[in-house]
Design a protein around this motif. Sequence first.
Motif, PDB file in Angstrom:
ATOM      1  N   ARG A  24     -27.494  34.789  79.343  1.00  0.00           N
ATOM      2  CA  ARG A  24     -27.747  35.691  78.215  1.00  0.00           C
ATOM      3  C   ARG A  24     -26.687  36.785  78.131  1.00  0.00           C
ATOM      4  O   ARG A  24     -26.279  37.182  77.038  1.00  0.00           O
ATOM      5  CB  ARG A  24     -29.142  36.312  78.348  1.00  0.00           C
ATOM      6  CG  ARG A  24     -29.426  37.393  77.311  1.00  0.00           C
ATOM      7  CD  ARG A  24     -30.863  37.826  77.328  1.00  0.00           C
ATOM      8  NE  ARG A  24     -31.702  36.858  76.600  1.00  0.00           N
ATOM      9  CZ  ARG A  24     -32.877  37.170  76.046  1.00  0.00           C
ATOM     10  NH1 ARG A  24     -33.352  38.394  76.146  1.00  0.00           N
ATOM     11  NH2 ARG A  24     -33.589  36.271  75.412  1.00  0.00           N
ATOM     12  N   ASP A  25     -26.246  37.289  79.263  1.00  0.00           N
ATOM     13  CA  ASP A  25     -25.254  38.370  79.286  1.00  0.00           C
ATOM     14  C   ASP A  25     -24.290  38.137  80.447  1.00  0.00           C
ATOM     15  O   ASP A  25     -24.649  38.334  81.605  1.00  0.00           O
ATOM     16  CB  ASP A  25     -25.947  39.725  79.444  1.00  0.00           C
ATOM     17  CG  ASP A  25     -24.971  40.896  79.366  1.00  0.00           C
ATOM     18  OD1 ASP A  25     -23.748  40.656  79.284  1.00  0.00           O
ATOM     19  OD2 ASP A  25     -25.437  42.049  79.397  1.00  0.00           O
ATOM     20  N   ASN A  46     -22.051  39.864  81.571  1.00  0.00           N
ATOM     21  CA  ASN A  46     -21.797  41.092  82.333  1.00  0.00           C
ATOM     22  C   ASN A  46     -22.971  41.461  83.244  1.00  0.00           C
ATOM     23  O   ASN A  46     -22.930  42.470  83.934  1.00  0.00           O
ATOM     24  CB  ASN A  46     -21.507  42.254  81.387  1.00  0.00           C
ATOM     25  CG  ASN A  46     -20.236  42.031  80.589  1.00  0.00           C
ATOM     26  OD1 ASN A  46     -19.223  41.594  81.138  1.00  0.00           O
ATOM     27  ND2 ASN A  46     -20.277  42.320  79.295  1.00  0.00           N
ATOM     28  N   GLN A  47     -23.998  40.635  83.213  1.00  0.00           N
ATOM     29  CA  GLN A  47     -25.198  40.876  83.989  1.00  0.00           C
ATOM     30  C   GLN A  47     -25.157  40.023  85.251  1.00  0.00           C
ATOM     31  O   GLN A  47     -24.957  38.810  85.177  1.00  0.00           O
ATOM     32  CB  GLN A  47     -26.412  40.479  83.130  1.00  0.00           C
ATOM     33  CG  GLN A  47     -27.713  41.098  83.556  1.00  0.00           C
ATOM     34  CD  GLN A  47     -28.776  40.922  82.496  1.00  0.00           C
ATOM     35  OE1 GLN A  47     -29.224  41.877  81.885  1.00  0.00           O
ATOM     36  NE2 GLN A  47     -29.175  39.694  82.262  1.00  0.00           N
ATOM     37  N   ASN A  53     -21.457  35.122  87.699  1.00  0.00           N
ATOM     38  CA  ASN A  53     -22.482  36.167  87.730  1.00  0.00           C
ATOM     39  C   ASN A  53     -23.831  35.658  88.227  1.00  0.00           C
ATOM     40  O   ASN A  53     -24.874  36.236  87.938  1.00  0.00           O
ATOM     41  CB  ASN A  53     -22.643  36.804  86.351  1.00  0.00           C
ATOM     42  CG  ASN A  53     -23.180  35.826  85.310  1.00  0.00           C
ATOM     43  OD1 ASN A  53     -22.998  34.609  85.439  1.00  0.00           O
ATOM     44  ND2 ASN A  53     -23.825  36.341  84.285  1.00  0.00           N
ATOM     45  N   ASP A  71     -28.182  43.085  88.651  1.00  0.00           N
ATOM     46  CA  ASP A  71     -29.166  43.471  87.639  1.00  0.00           C
ATOM     47  C   ASP A  71     -30.524  42.859  87.945  1.00  0.00           C
ATOM     48  O   ASP A  71     -31.562  43.485  87.711  1.00  0.00           O
ATOM     49  CB  ASP A  71     -28.687  43.025  86.254  1.00  0.00           C
ATOM     50  CG  ASP A  71     -27.434  43.761  85.819  1.00  0.00           C
ATOM     51  OD1 ASP A  71     -27.558  44.900  85.352  1.00  0.00           O
ATOM     52  OD2 ASP A  71     -26.329  43.200  85.967  1.00  0.00           O
ATOM     53  N   THR A 128     -36.982  37.521  77.097  1.00  0.00           N
ATOM     54  CA  THR A 128     -37.118  38.733  76.283  1.00  0.00           C
ATOM     55  C   THR A 128     -38.333  39.542  76.707  1.00  0.00           C
ATOM     56  O   THR A 128     -38.259  40.760  76.905  1.00  0.00           O
ATOM     57  CB  THR A 128     -37.226  38.374  74.795  1.00  0.00           C
ATOM     58  OG1 THR A 128     -36.024  37.712  74.375  1.00  0.00           O
ATOM     59  CG2 THR A 128     -37.422  39.616  73.942  1.00  0.00           C
ATOM     60  N   GLN A 141     -37.808  41.069  80.318  1.00  0.00           N
ATOM     61  CA  GLN A 141     -36.939  42.255  80.342  1.00  0.00           C
ATOM     62  C   GLN A 141     -37.666  43.471  79.798  1.00  0.00           C
ATOM     63  O   GLN A 141     -37.476  44.583  80.299  1.00  0.00           O
ATOM     64  CB  GLN A 141     -35.671  41.964  79.550  1.00  0.00           C
ATOM     65  CG  GLN A 141     -34.756  40.966  80.239  1.00  0.00           C
ATOM     66  CD  GLN A 141     -33.496  40.663  79.453  1.00  0.00           C
ATOM     67  OE1 GLN A 141     -33.508  40.589  78.220  1.00  0.00           O
ATOM     68  NE2 GLN A 141     -32.388  40.483  80.149  1.00  0.00           N
TER      69      GLN A 141
END
Length: 316
Positions: free
Chosen positions: A88-89, A91-92, A132, A173, A308, A311
């Motif tokens: 999903r991300d 950067n996570q 990641n 994260d 979703t 989180q």
Amino acid sequence: MASIVAKPESAPEHCPGTQSDQAGKASACAGCPNQQICATGPKEPDPGIALVKERLGEVQNKILVLSGKGGVGKSTVTALLSRALAARDPNQNVAVLDIDICGPSQPRVLGVADEQVHQSGSGWSPVYVDDNLSVMSIGFLLASPDDAIIWRGPKKNGMIKQFLSEVDWGQLDYLLMDTPPGTSDEHLSAVTYLSQANLTGAILVTTPQEVALLDVRKEIDFCRKTNIKILGVVENMSKFICPCCAKESEIFPANTGGARGMCEELDVPFLGSLPLDPKVTRCCDEGKNFIEDLPDSPVIKALDQIITRLQMNCRD
């Protein structure tokens, strides 16, 4: 494997340790010359608790994945959630800790079964699945995947302590901890060592039929008695998707309302339902990335909704 968990040479093989509540009381203590001293001596806080707190200081969300019953797909759901969170991300940073000591499956499901763990001055380095996404499991420490772990509780607890306090996770994260079924040694050990590390909460995995829901109710009671926040329940294998015609059918009828009905009754968040797609199952068995290989699978859409809600509940 006996050398993995360090202990004094004079200690019995299954010594629970002087800090344990079972010190001097466990069956392994019978005949030990220090049994009476250990049983009556003052118990200081386990120094491992502070070590875990320090090691996980840069981990934002620490999540236990629990199931009251085996066979509900808890390890598969853990792998699905970790891949979905990482995708999903970019950067996570996401990691999986496999604390199912006797049945480690994350190396196989995440496609890194042939990798090895390396140790540096900062501790054990986890095995990276993607840039990641990383994983740590006792499966990496076995000479063969067929090797059985025949350990009593104290030794398994020592392994969990090492995983939580000696793995160099870095900044994360999400850390998802895949646990064995039930509410026993491994769960109590993890909860104890995470008691000062700001445990975010737990995800509970079940299937729709009543026999699985009866056991997950016990898991809910365990979380409430140990003050673990319940982030939500995932209903796995809610429907079967035919790989040929994509038709859906129920293989585990929800005669009592399934996980959704149970969550409404017990006032527990319901994260969503995951269908059983044989194509996704095959990807997990082969350690492939189902998100890249099967982007149109109904499992992907269901996972997105579950992530979703998860989180949102982590932030609450």
